[in-house]
Motif scaffolding. Structure first.
Motif, mmCIF file in Angstrom:
data_model
loop_
_atom_site.group_PDB
_atom_site.id
_atom_site.type_symbol
_atom_site.label_atom_id
_atom_site.label_comp_id
_atom_site.label_asym_id
_atom_site.label_seq_id
_atom_site.Cartn_x
_atom_site.Cartn_y
_atom_site.Cartn_z
ATOM 1 N N UNK A 75 22.106 -93.996 117.342
ATOM 2 C CA UNK A 75 21.075 -93.340 117.658
ATOM 3 C C UNK A 75 20.963 -91.916 117.589
ATOM 4 N N UNK A 76 22.266 -91.440 117.584
ATOM 5 C CA UNK A 76 22.358 -89.880 117.200
ATOM 6 C C UNK A 76 23.088 -89.151 118.413
ATOM 7 N N UNK A 77 23.993 -88.590 118.122
ATOM 8 C CA UNK A 77 24.568 -87.674 118.980
ATOM 9 C C UNK A 77 24.718 -86.274 118.530
ATOM 10 N N UNK A 78 25.132 -85.149 119.286
ATOM 11 C CA UNK A 78 25.052 -83.887 119.090
ATOM 12 C C UNK A 78 26.695 -83.373 119.347
ATOM 13 N N UNK A 79 27.317 -83.002 118.377
ATOM 14 C CA UNK A 79 28.565 -83.015 118.554
ATOM 15 C C UNK A 79 29.187 -81.291 118.063
ATOM 16 N N UNK B 99 50.220 -66.904 99.860
ATOM 17 C CA UNK B 99 49.618 -66.753 101.394
ATOM 18 C C UNK B 99 49.157 -68.274 101.484
ATOM 19 N N UNK B 100 49.160 -68.718 102.596
ATOM 20 C CA UNK B 100 48.797 -70.046 103.076
ATOM 21 C C UNK B 100 47.912 -69.840 104.281
ATOM 22 N N UNK B 101 46.451 -69.961 103.986
ATOM 23 C CA UNK B 101 45.561 -69.968 105.112
ATOM 24 C C UNK B 101 45.210 -71.451 105.625
ATOM 25 N N UNK B 102 45.156 -71.415 107.025
ATOM 26 C CA UNK B 102 44.579 -72.596 107.427
ATOM 27 C C UNK B 102 43.738 -72.269 108.787
ATOM 28 N N UNK B 103 42.715 -72.798 108.904
ATOM 29 C CA UNK B 103 41.941 -72.695 109.925
ATOM 30 C C UNK B 103 40.440 -72.847 109.504
ATOM 31 N N UNK B 104 39.400 -72.613 110.340
ATOM 32 C CA UNK B 104 37.878 -72.468 110.207
ATOM 33 C C UNK B 104 37.282 -71.970 111.277
ATOM 34 N N UNK B 105 35.924 -72.263 111.262
ATOM 35 C CA UNK B 105 34.957 -72.129 112.310
ATOM 36 C C UNK B 105 34.132 -73.233 112.674
ATOM 37 N N UNK B 106 33.642 -73.436 114.176
ATOM 38 C CA UNK B 106 32.840 -74.205 114.666
ATOM 39 C C UNK B 106 31.354 -74.040 114.757
ATOM 40 N N UNK B 107 30.917 -75.126 114.878
ATOM 41 C CA UNK B 107 29.256 -74.958 115.100
ATOM 42 C C UNK B 107 28.799 -76.221 115.477
ATOM 43 N N UNK B 108 27.477 -76.354 115.639
ATOM 44 C CA UNK B 108 26.815 -77.605 116.186
ATOM 45 C C UNK B 108 26.394 -78.414 114.963
ATOM 46 N N UNK B 109 26.745 -79.833 115.422
ATOM 47 C CA UNK B 109 26.130 -80.797 114.250
ATOM 48 C C UNK B 109 25.465 -82.053 114.748
ATOM 49 N N UNK B 110 24.385 -82.708 114.150
ATOM 50 C CA UNK B 110 23.805 -83.763 114.555
ATOM 51 C C UNK B 110 22.670 -83.163 115.899
ATOM 52 N N UNK B 111 22.014 -84.155 116.437
ATOM 53 C CA UNK B 111 21.024 -84.024 117.382
ATOM 54 C C UNK B 111 21.039 -85.465 118.303
ATOM 55 N N UNK B 112 20.638 -85.228 119.482
ATOM 56 C CA UNK B 112 20.776 -86.396 120.385
ATOM 57 C C UNK B 112 19.121 -86.184 121.107
ATOM 58 N N UNK B 113 18.655 -87.264 121.179
ATOM 59 C CA UNK B 113 17.105 -87.774 121.738
ATOM 60 C C UNK B 113 16.293 -86.698 120.833
ATOM 61 N N UNK B 114 16.545 -86.383 119.532
ATOM 62 C CA UNK B 114 15.691 -85.638 118.606
ATOM 63 C C UNK B 114 15.891 -84.081 119.043
ATOM 64 N N UNK B 115 16.756 -83.825 119.825
ATOM 65 C CA UNK B 115 17.030 -82.576 120.014
ATOM 66 C C UNK B 115 18.319 -81.801 119.427
ATOM 67 N N UNK B 116 18.197 -80.662 118.867
ATOM 68 C CA UNK B 116 19.360 -79.874 118.018
ATOM 69 C C UNK B 116 19.942 -79.104 119.469
ATOM 70 N N UNK C 211 9.465 -75.862 117.697
ATOM 71 C CA UNK C 211 10.453 -76.966 116.997
ATOM 72 C C UNK C 211 11.721 -75.978 116.917
ATOM 73 N N UNK C 212 12.761 -76.592 116.811
ATOM 74 C CA UNK C 212 14.213 -75.854 116.583
ATOM 75 C C UNK C 212 14.372 -75.278 115.595
ATOM 76 N N UNK C 213 15.119 -74.089 115.489
ATOM 77 C CA UNK C 213 15.507 -73.241 114.464
ATOM 78 C C UNK C 213 16.376 -74.013 113.302
ATOM 79 N N UNK C 214 15.976 -73.907 112.191
ATOM 80 C CA UNK C 214 16.522 -74.366 111.058
ATOM 81 C C UNK C 214 17.454 -73.336 110.526
ATOM 82 N N UNK C 215 18.609 -73.978 110.174
ATOM 83 C CA UNK C 215 19.894 -73.192 109.630
ATOM 84 C C UNK C 215 19.651 -73.566 108.103
#
Length: 850
Positions: free
Chosen positions: A364-368, A320-337, A630-634
């Protein structure tokens, strides 16, 4: 149960009781082969339990039942009428189902397709979205609860689910189908079997497309399924080649939501059970931080060689040859998650994120939105030689070899208005400004190695290699009344971790070949790219006896012991190239006994079991709420030294009253609890040990805490389940069925924060409210003048009474606890994070058979 549910349950019990007396005077077809798998299927190396012969607790679901009752449910949910099974939709996304047998999660249930293991070789996981098309090609599904009869050294702590697909040499014919359901669900499919020609060749193919949304909000999906089988039989040889895959994407609901939030969005009587906090809108279309996409084609070649009348060799090679994944948020902007960007509707405000990113810079930081890639290449070979010594005695010996290479890293999925993302993770390229993005869609050409350059990878990049080789053997004795077996298996699993972001120092440490005795550690922190293989030996031994008392009754007993290797994340914990200094095999000891009754009017089974599981390692995701806005921490937790005891009683029966009425019943009651305490450590997303508020602690040891688990109930699966249903066939081509399923003694899941405080742990696990669900179904077959052609119409309604019920809770919050709201819903504090089950849903299918 409410009054309507009680009335229906009482009526079904009355009907069931009356059936026993009526059936004794009615001449009916026998049910004695109800558990037999006698269709033309690919069996090969599969260990299929035989009724009144194999001494294990087993339930079999045939193809017709799957076709009729599954509809737009998740594939494992068809097993909910089986004793000690608790299957849910998980977060509610397409293919995100969770299966639990006898209190054991699917990571410790051996899922096999035609005898080939499919659990992830690194962590044992089963991703049902990767197998979304299985329901279309399954001829039978057999559930062996407990250690089971498989000869392989597999992780069947809770049980074995063996899915048998149809072979290429089914009779000639085809099917075209169209299905529709709630929330825009649409499924189309076409299938055809050529039948076997005079030269021994046969083939079968299927293609389906499924799309729409589930009942949960923000869960759009689209998936395809293809299946091709080619068979050849000549003389003593039988070859079966299969290729199947299910490329798909689906938006997810990844985290349980507090009850109070759902009540605020709805009402106390009707919480908003559809709500998805990861959902949003971008450019007028549904958009989310949580999206899964994958394509995992699997191919296998089965060869059955009948060497002589008494000897047979069965071999399967697979890849078998599996390709793929899952998305989520990363980073912060203006100190906000990401959790800080919520609009008035309670949805993620992607427009605000884009505006904030545009006003910031990568420095400075971005949220992607990132994609966590989880791809792999997997190859395996299983071969089994069986020899019949005489009419009563036979033996089997074989090999099981596998190689797995997993690829794990993150890439940018969407910059959300930013020009680039600045990453410090790669020691070979720091800092790294990444501007290339990759869409979160399945790759229809998944063969080959990594699909992304290391310069496009962020956060982490590591490979996991698992090398598995083992042998097994079995001796079996049987006559008309007695059957007995003794099995043994041994396997070596070699684990290696490769960290691609470490400056490569080679595979040696201090001039010595890397081994278990000179690994890096907290006191010797030199890192290297490759760890070298850590080899762990595991084994199992099982035996069982079945005795047929007479033509109606049989009894059986079995026992087994497993020394099971831990998963890769236990060998190299904390996502680092450090060997676990407390590494040990997990030990499982199981006992089981049962009684079966077979007659023309009734099939019934009663089983008792006890399983003891020691030295378990568990990794759990964890959300930390530091409070104060404060934001939730994963985060995640590593838990070591767990011991569990699972014991219970099971009953199931099927009674065919006559050609019109058939009744099914099931009941299971259990006591699953932890024995003794364990230890747990919390880590943040950058693998630093943290305290209960998410603050980084000085050292790894400072983050270790005792978990007070002794006598605490094991959660996430109901310890009492029951179902009662009937099927009516008043005329030849019309069928109507109804069922009621009851769930009780369902506890919240193990949570590190809840059980590290002795006072809080003394309250025990949170017990969720019991619930009952009603399902209805009906079908009619229109026969055409050409007797080989027909139309079939099928309709199903699930949760007919639109019952509100909590299917699981991630937290164990009681009144007065840290996150308690002081408000309760059906006796449950509304500070708990939960998933509700779906409300009323439906599906209908029209199929043309030819």
């Amino acid at each position: 149960m409410n009054l309507v549910q009680k009335s229906m349950f009482t009526a079904l019990i009355t009907l069931s009781t009356a059936s026993v007396y009526y059936a004794q005077s009615v001449k009916t077809d026998t049910l004695s082969k109800e558990n037999a798998i006698d269709e033309v299927v690919i069996s090969g190396v599969a260990d299929i339990a035989k009724d009144r012969k194999t001494p294990v607790a087993v339930s079999t679901i045939k193809e017709a039942q799957i076709v009729e009752k599954l509809g737009n449910q998740e594939f494992p949910e068809i097993l909910n009428s089986t004793p000690s099974v608790y299957a849910t939709k998980g977060g509610g996304g397409f293919g995100d189902a969770k299966l639990n047998i006898r209190g054991f999660a699917q990571e410790n249930i051996a899922v096999m397709i035609n005898g080939v293991p499919v659990n992830d070789m690194e962590n044992g996981a089963v991703y049902w979205s990767n197998w979304a098309g299985l329901s279309d090609v399954t001829s039978a599904m057999q559930v062996q609860r407990g250690l089971g009869s498989s000869k392989l050294a597999i992780a069947s702590v809770g049980g074995t689910v063996n899915i048998i697909t149809r072979a290429a040499d089914r009779r000639e014919g085809g099917r075209v189908s169209l299905g529709v359901g709630n929330d825009g669900y649409v499924k189309t499919g076409v299938a055809y079997n050529t039948g076997k020609n005079a030269k021994g060749w046969s083939s079968s193919f299927l293609l389906t497309r499924t799309g729409g949304s589930t009942y949960a909000s923000g869960t759009q999906f689209e998936g395809y399924n293809y299946y091709f089988a080619l068979g050849y039989q000549k003389g003593k040889h039988d070859f079966q080649f299969t290729l199947t895959g299910a490329p798909q994407y689906h938006n997810q609901r990844s985290y349980e939501i507090t009850l109070q939030t759902l009540i605020d969005r709805g009402s106390m009587d009707r919480p908003d059970r559809r709500y998805n906090q990861q959902e949003g809108v971008l450019n007028g279309k549904e958009y989310t931080f949580r999206r899964n996409y994958y394509h995992k084609p699997v191919m296998s070649l089965n060869w059955d060689y009948k060497i002589s009348p008494s000897s047979k060799l069965s071999t399967v090679g697979y890849a078998s040859f599996g390709r793929g994944g899952g998305t989520g948020d990363l980073g912060s902007v203006g100190g906000k998650r990401a959790s800080a960007f919520v609009n008035a509707d309670g949805l993620t405000d992607f427009d605000a994120i884009i505006a904030a990113n545009a006003a910031s810079t990568p420095d400075k930081g971005v949220l992607i939105r990132r994609s966590s890639i989880n791809s792999h290449n997997w190859f395996g070979l299983i071969s089994n030689f069986n020899h019949k010594i005489n009419d009563n005695l036979n033996f089997s010996v074989g090999i099981d070899t596998r190689y797995y290479h997993g690829y794990h890293y993150q890439v940018v999925s969407d910059l959300l208005g930013a020009s680039a993302y600045k990453d410090y993770s790669n020691q070979n390229n720091t800092p790294n400004y990444v501007s290339n993005t990759f869409k979160a869609n399945p790759n229809f050409n998944p063969f080959g190695g990594k699909v992304n350059s290391i310069n496009d990878q962020i956060a982490y990049s590591n490979d996991g290699e698992v090398l598995w080789y083992g042998g097994f053997g079995q001796i079996e004795y049987s006559n008309d009344r007695i059957s007995a077996f003794v099995q043994g298996a041994v396997s070596n699993q070699g684990f290696q971790r490769i960290d691609n972001f470490i400056i490569d120092g080679g595979t040696t440490l201090n001039g010595k070949v890397v081994s278990a005795t000179n690994q890096p550690s907290a006191t010797n922190p030199l890192l290297y790219k490759k760890t070298g293989f850590k080899n762990l030996v595991g084994y199992n031994a099982k035996g069982g006896l079945n005795f047929n008392i007479d033509e109606h009754s049989n009894v059986f007993v079995n026992a087994g012991y497993y020394s099971k290797q831990p998963f890769l994340n236990a060998v190299y914990p904390n996502n680092k190239n450090f060997l676990n200094p407390n590494l040990t095999n997990e030990k499982i000891l199981g006992f089981e006994a049962g009684y079966g009754f077979r007659a023309s009017w009734l099939n019934a089974n009663v089983n008792a079991y006890r399983t003891n599981w020691k030295d378990r390692f568990l990794r759990r995701t964890q959300q930390i709420n530091p409070g104060g806005g404060l934001p939730i921490i994963n985060a995640y937790a590593n838990i070591q030294g767990i011991e569990e005891i699972h014991q219970g009683l099971e009953f199931e029966a099927k009674s065919k009253i006559n050609d019109i009425i058939t009744i099914n019943a099931m009941f299971a009651v259990a006591d699953w609890h932890y024995n003794g305490n364990a230890s747990g450590t919390l880590f943040n997303e950058t693998n630093e040990p943290i305290d209960d508020n998410g603050n980084v602690v000085a050292s790894g040891q400072a983050g270790v805490r005792t978990l007070y688990l002794d006598k605490i109930k094991v959660g996430d699966a109901a310890q009492m389940t029951g179902s009662l249903g009937f099927t009516l066939t008043p005329v030849r081509d019309f069928k109507f069925d109804a069922s009621y399923r009851y769930v009780n003694h369902l506890y919240a899941n193990l949570n590190v924060l809840n059980f590290s405080d002795q006072t809080a742990a003394a309250k025990g696990a949170l017990e969720l409210p019991s619930y009952g669900l009603v399902e209805l179904g009906a079908s009619y077959k229109f026969r055409l003048p050409n007797k080989k052609q027909s139309f079939t119409v099928r309709a199903n309604v699930y949760n007919l009474l639109n019952t509100y019920y909590i299917q699981n809770s991630y937290t164990n919050t009681f009144a007065g606890d840290k996150y308690s709201t002081g408000v309760t819903y059906k006796g449950i504090d509304t500070g708990n994070q939960v998933f509700f089950g779906f409300g009323r849903t439906w599906s209908t299918t029209v199929a043309y058979n030819f």
